[in-house]
Design a protein around this motif. Structure first.
Motif, PDB file in Angstrom:
ATOM      1  N   HIS A 120      30.509  35.208  47.632  1.00  0.00           N
ATOM      2  CA  HIS A 120      29.713  36.205  46.919  1.00  0.00           C
ATOM      3  C   HIS A 120      28.975  37.120  47.908  1.00  0.00           C
ATOM      4  CE1 HIS A 120      30.786  34.291  43.247  1.00  0.00           C
ATOM      5  NE2 HIS A 120      30.104  33.186  43.496  1.00  0.00           N
ATOM      6  N   LEU A 121      28.561  36.566  49.043  1.00  0.00           N
ATOM      7  CA  LEU A 121      27.972  37.400  50.098  1.00  0.00           C
ATOM      8  C   LEU A 121      29.010  38.377  50.641  1.00  0.00           C
ATOM      9  CD1 LEU A 121      25.749  34.905  52.129  1.00  0.00           C
ATOM     10  CD2 LEU A 121      24.970  37.015  51.043  1.00  0.00           C
ATOM     11  N   ALA A 122      30.245  37.893  50.817  1.00  0.00           N
ATOM     12  CA  ALA A 122      31.307  38.776  51.286  1.00  0.00           C
ATOM     13  C   ALA A 122      31.566  39.891  50.284  1.00  0.00           C
ATOM     14  CB  ALA A 122      32.585  37.972  51.535  1.00  0.00           C
ATOM     15  N   ALA A 123      31.554  39.563  48.989  1.00  0.00           N
ATOM     16  CA  ALA A 123      31.736  40.586  47.956  1.00  0.00           C
ATOM     17  C   ALA A 123      30.602  41.602  48.009  1.00  0.00           C
ATOM     18  CB  ALA A 123      31.801  39.930  46.578  1.00  0.00           C
ATOM     19  N   MET A 124      29.382  41.126  48.204  1.00  0.00           N
ATOM     20  CA  MET A 124      28.226  42.011  48.310  1.00  0.00           C
ATOM     21  C   MET A 124      28.381  42.991  49.468  1.00  0.00           C
ATOM     22  SD  MET A 124      24.281  40.925  49.139  1.00  0.00           S
ATOM     23  CE  MET A 124      24.589  40.867  50.923  1.00  0.00           C
ATOM     24  N   CYS A 125      29.033  42.534  50.539  1.00  0.00           N
ATOM     25  CA  CYS A 125      29.223  43.365  51.738  1.00  0.00           C
ATOM     26  C   CYS A 125      30.540  44.135  51.720  1.00  0.00           C
ATOM     27  CB  CYS A 125      29.161  42.491  52.981  1.00  0.00           C
ATOM     28  SG  CYS A 125      27.556  41.723  53.277  1.00  0.00           S
ATOM     29  N   GLU A 126      31.330  43.973  50.647  1.00  0.00           N
ATOM     30  CA  GLU A 126      32.641  44.623  50.519  1.00  0.00           C
ATOM     31  C   GLU A 126      33.591  44.241  51.651  1.00  0.00           C
ATOM     32  OE1 GLU A 126      32.911  48.728  48.797  1.00  0.00           O
ATOM     33  OE2 GLU A 126      30.805  48.816  49.428  1.00  0.00           O
ATOM     34  N   THR A 127      33.466  43.028  52.133  1.00  0.00           N
ATOM     35  CA  THR A 127      34.357  42.523  53.174  1.00  0.00           C
ATOM     36  C   THR A 127      35.535  41.814  52.520  1.00  0.00           C
ATOM     37  OG1 THR A 127      32.523  42.237  54.720  1.00  0.00           O
ATOM     38  CG2 THR A 127      34.516  40.973  55.163  1.00  0.00           C
ATOM     39  N   PRO A 128      36.762  42.068  52.960  1.00  0.00           N
ATOM     40  CA  PRO A 128      37.907  41.362  52.378  1.00  0.00           C
ATOM     41  C   PRO A 128      37.717  39.853  52.464  1.00  0.00           C
ATOM     42  CG  PRO A 128      38.649  43.162  53.783  1.00  0.00           C
ATOM     43  CD  PRO A 128      37.170  43.049  53.991  1.00  0.00           C
ATOM     44  N   LEU A 129      38.066  39.150  51.386  1.00  0.00           N
ATOM     45  CA  LEU A 129      37.789  37.713  51.337  1.00  0.00           C
ATOM     46  C   LEU A 129      38.901  36.954  50.655  1.00  0.00           C
ATOM     47  CD1 LEU A 129      36.629  36.476  48.286  1.00  0.00           C
ATOM     48  CD2 LEU A 129      35.073  38.387  48.725  1.00  0.00           C
ATOM     49  N   ILE A 130      39.002  35.689  51.067  1.00  0.00           N
ATOM     50  CA  ILE A 130      39.870  34.729  50.393  1.00  0.00           C
ATOM     51  C   ILE A 130      38.977  33.610  49.890  1.00  0.00           C
ATOM     52  CG2 ILE A 130      41.812  33.132  50.602  1.00  0.00           C
ATOM     53  CD1 ILE A 130      42.758  34.847  52.999  1.00  0.00           C
ATOM     54  N   ALA A 131      38.934  33.407  48.576  1.00  0.00           N
ATOM     55  CA  ALA A 131      38.122  32.357  47.973  1.00  0.00           C
ATOM     56  C   ALA A 131      39.032  31.212  47.550  1.00  0.00           C
ATOM     57  CB  ALA A 131      37.348  32.889  46.773  1.00  0.00           C
ATOM     58  N   VAL A 132      38.736  30.014  48.035  1.00  0.00           N
ATOM     59  CA  VAL A 132      39.535  28.832  47.701  1.00  0.00           C
ATOM     60  C   VAL A 132      38.903  28.134  46.499  1.00  0.00           C
ATOM     61  CG1 VAL A 132      40.485  26.662  48.543  1.00  0.00           C
ATOM     62  CG2 VAL A 132      40.151  28.573  50.137  1.00  0.00           C
ATOM     63  N   PHE A 133      39.665  28.053  45.414  1.00  0.00           N
ATOM     64  CA  PHE A 133      39.197  27.411  44.186  1.00  0.00           C
ATOM     65  C   PHE A 133      39.892  26.064  44.026  1.00  0.00           C
ATOM     66  CE2 PHE A 133      37.266  31.344  43.309  1.00  0.00           C
ATOM     67  CZ  PHE A 133      36.490  31.259  42.156  1.00  0.00           C
ATOM     68  N   GLY A 134      39.096  25.025  43.721  1.00  0.00           N
ATOM     69  CA  GLY A 134      39.649  23.695  43.498  1.00  0.00           C
ATOM     70  C   GLY A 134      39.317  23.170  42.121  1.00  0.00           C
ATOM     71  N   PRO A 135      38.199  22.445  41.977  1.00  0.00           N
ATOM     72  CA  PRO A 135      37.876  21.862  40.668  1.00  0.00           C
ATOM     73  C   PRO A 135      37.436  22.876  39.637  1.00  0.00           C
ATOM     74  CG  PRO A 135      36.105  21.455  42.239  1.00  0.00           C
ATOM     75  CD  PRO A 135      37.243  22.041  43.019  1.00  0.00           C
ATOM     76  N   THR A 136      36.995  24.054  40.087  1.00  0.00           N
ATOM     77  CA  THR A 136      36.589  25.111  39.161  1.00  0.00           C
ATOM     78  C   THR A 136      37.720  26.116  38.986  1.00  0.00           C
ATOM     79  OG1 THR A 136      35.567  26.263  41.037  1.00  0.00           O
ATOM     80  CG2 THR A 136      34.139  24.895  39.669  1.00  0.00           C
ATOM     81  N   VAL A 137      37.623  26.936  37.939  1.00  0.00           N
ATOM     82  CA  VAL A 137      38.671  27.913  37.657  1.00  0.00           C
ATOM     83  C   VAL A 137      38.046  29.285  37.415  1.00  0.00           C
ATOM     84  CG1 VAL A 137      40.347  26.255  36.742  1.00  0.00           C
ATOM     85  CG2 VAL A 137      38.629  27.255  35.219  1.00  0.00           C
ATOM     86  N   LEU A 138      38.846  30.309  37.560  1.00  0.00           N
ATOM     87  CA  LEU A 138      38.354  31.681  37.463  1.00  0.00           C
ATOM     88  C   LEU A 138      37.758  31.997  36.105  1.00  0.00           C
ATOM     89  CD1 LEU A 138      41.287  33.444  39.334  1.00  0.00           C
ATOM     90  CD2 LEU A 138      38.918  33.328  40.128  1.00  0.00           C
ATOM     91  N   ARG A 139      38.325  31.450  35.051  1.00  0.00           N
ATOM     92  CA  ARG A 139      37.874  31.821  33.709  1.00  0.00           C
ATOM     93  C   ARG A 139      36.443  31.363  33.410  1.00  0.00           C
ATOM     94  NH1 ARG A 139      41.491  27.560  32.499  1.00  0.00           N
ATOM     95  NH2 ARG A 139      40.509  25.802  31.383  1.00  0.00           N
ATOM     96  N   PHE A 140      35.870  30.524  34.260  1.00  0.00           N
ATOM     97  CA  PHE A 140      34.453  30.189  34.112  1.00  0.00           C
ATOM     98  C   PHE A 140      33.575  31.418  34.311  1.00  0.00           C
ATOM     99  CE2 PHE A 140      34.804  25.396  35.339  1.00  0.00           C
ATOM    100  CZ  PHE A 140      35.362  25.137  34.109  1.00  0.00           C
ATOM    101  N   GLY A 141      34.116  32.421  35.006  1.00  0.00           N
ATOM    102  CA  GLY A 141      33.405  33.691  35.142  1.00  0.00           C
ATOM    103  C   GLY A 141      32.752  33.948  36.471  1.00  0.00           C
ATOM    104  N   PHE A 142      32.846  33.002  37.415  1.00  0.00           N
ATOM    105  CA  PHE A 142      32.093  33.129  38.662  1.00  0.00           C
ATOM    106  C   PHE A 142      32.970  33.569  39.833  1.00  0.00           C
ATOM    107  CE2 PHE A 142      30.046  30.013  35.894  1.00  0.00           C
ATOM    108  CZ  PHE A 142      28.803  30.602  35.749  1.00  0.00           C
TER     109      PHE A 142
END
Length: 364
Positions: free
Chosen positions: A288-310
């Motif tokens: 989320h800090l990377a998104a705030m800075c507009e830096t390209p990012l790779i987010a690794v998702f495991g037990p959580t999923v995108l549809r949770f909204g975060f």
């Protein structure tokens, strides 16, 4: 003194996702001061970037810090109190604040403190959910949110794993404000040999997370770091307080990498993130800090999923995850121990998937 107040005392990641809400408050009340109630240690970056005018910090579990804030607020005339946070402690805290209008989400107990209660639009990503609280006082916002819900697909990745961009009216970017603090960066340069940062060759790895099951494997971060280092990029391993040992273990296995975990403030971390070529992290505050800075990012998702909204709320967000697992998701926040004792969502996520996405970003 007139003041509009936002209360968001959740973890740092949730607070960062409140940036669009705070920016919208600035837009609809441009002549009024804006205050923020948040956890201790989180407020400085919001003041330094001038997103808010006043910060009131609470320490979780310390009732006296809440009482201190109530005393401080006596010198203000609170016009609007907006609270995305929904805990009972927050409800009772907000009940004691005098304000002309108090707004929060609909809960069966929220009438205790709030006279305006908004139905939470769970179909929307969390930055827009939080912003939706302003619908009763912002005539344009209901239409914008409705149109977004009807036309956008915020949780669908393309073939390369990239998510769609947020709308311009709901941006969480503070990049220009962060980069304007050149003295903070110069002080960092005096403390550390920041190799590769000024040459657009810095890659930042964040292996930590508050929740243990949300952490990708050390081996995955190490293999990713070794590969990127061999391509001529300078790898930094980063993290917050309490993540120093994990970061050091990862850094020791990546030749010539540098660990600065636990050694930088949030604003100092943002200085490095904003100048980095790539950030690789878990579903945590780092991305989320990377998104705030507009830096390209790779987010690794495991037990959580995108549809949770975060999801990270930026245009250059790529997602790495193990698809088609029956055990995903296993909880809203993850766990300290995998419920089925396999942690397959992270252990079976190969570094090759992350490296493929890194190659796409670094080639652009």
């Amino acid at each position: 003194m007139p003041l509009n107040l936002v209360v968001q005392t959740a973890f740092l990641g949730d607070l960062l996702l409140a940036i669009p809400l705070l920016k919208r408050c600035r837009q609809i009340w441009p002549e009024q001061k804006l205050g923020l109630v948040c956890r201790k240690g989180f407020g400085d970056i919001f003041l330094k970037t001038k997103l808010v005018d006043h910060v009131f910090e609470i320490k979780k579990g310390d009732a006296q810090t809440y009482n201190n804030i109530l005393q401080q607020l006596n010198s203000f005339e609170v016009n609007h109190l907006v609270s995305p946070h929904e805990s009972m402690r927050t409800i009772f805290f907000c009940r004691k604040i005098k304000a002309q209008k108090k707004i929060s989400f609909q809960k069966f107990w929220s009438f205790l403190a709030f006279d305006v209660r908004v139905k939470k639009p769970m179909i929307l990503p969390d930055p827009l959910r939080q912003m939706s609280l302003l619908q009763p006082v912002d005539q344009q916002l209901p239409g914008l949110l409705s149109a977004y819900a009807e036309t956008e697909k915020p949780y669908i990745t393309d073939k390369k794993g990239q998510l769609s961009a947020p709308p311009a009216w709901a941006s969480m970017s503070l990049r220009e404000s962060v980069l304007s603090h050149t003295q903070v960066y110069q002080d960092l340069q005096k403390r550390y040999d920041l190799q590769g940062v000024n040459e657009d060759r810095a890659v930042l790895l964040f292996p930590g997370s508050v929740w243990a099951t949300k952490r990708w494997t050390k081996e995955g971060f190490i293999e990713t770091g070794k590969n990127l280092q061999s391509l001529g990029y300078q790898v930094y391993v980063m993290g917050g307080p309490g993540e120093e040992a994990l970061a050091e273990e990862v850094a020791q296995e990546i030749p010539r990498s540098i660990s600065v975990a636990g050694k930088t403030s949030i604003l100092e971390s943002a200085q490095l993130i904003a100048r980095a070529r790539l950030v690789v992290g878990n579903d945590s505050a780092s991305t989320h800090l990377a998104a705030m800075c507009e830096t390209p990012l790779i987010a690794v998702f495991g037990p959580t999923v995108l549809r949770f909204g975060f999801r990270p709320w930026s245009a250059q967000t790529f997602i790495a995850q193990k698809e088609n697992l029956a055990c995903r998701p296993c909880g809203k926040h993850g766990h300290n121990v995998c419920p089925i004792k396999t942690h397959v969502c992270m252990k079976h996520l190969p570094a090759e998937q992350v490296l493929e996405k890194a190659e796409t970003i670094l080639r652009s």
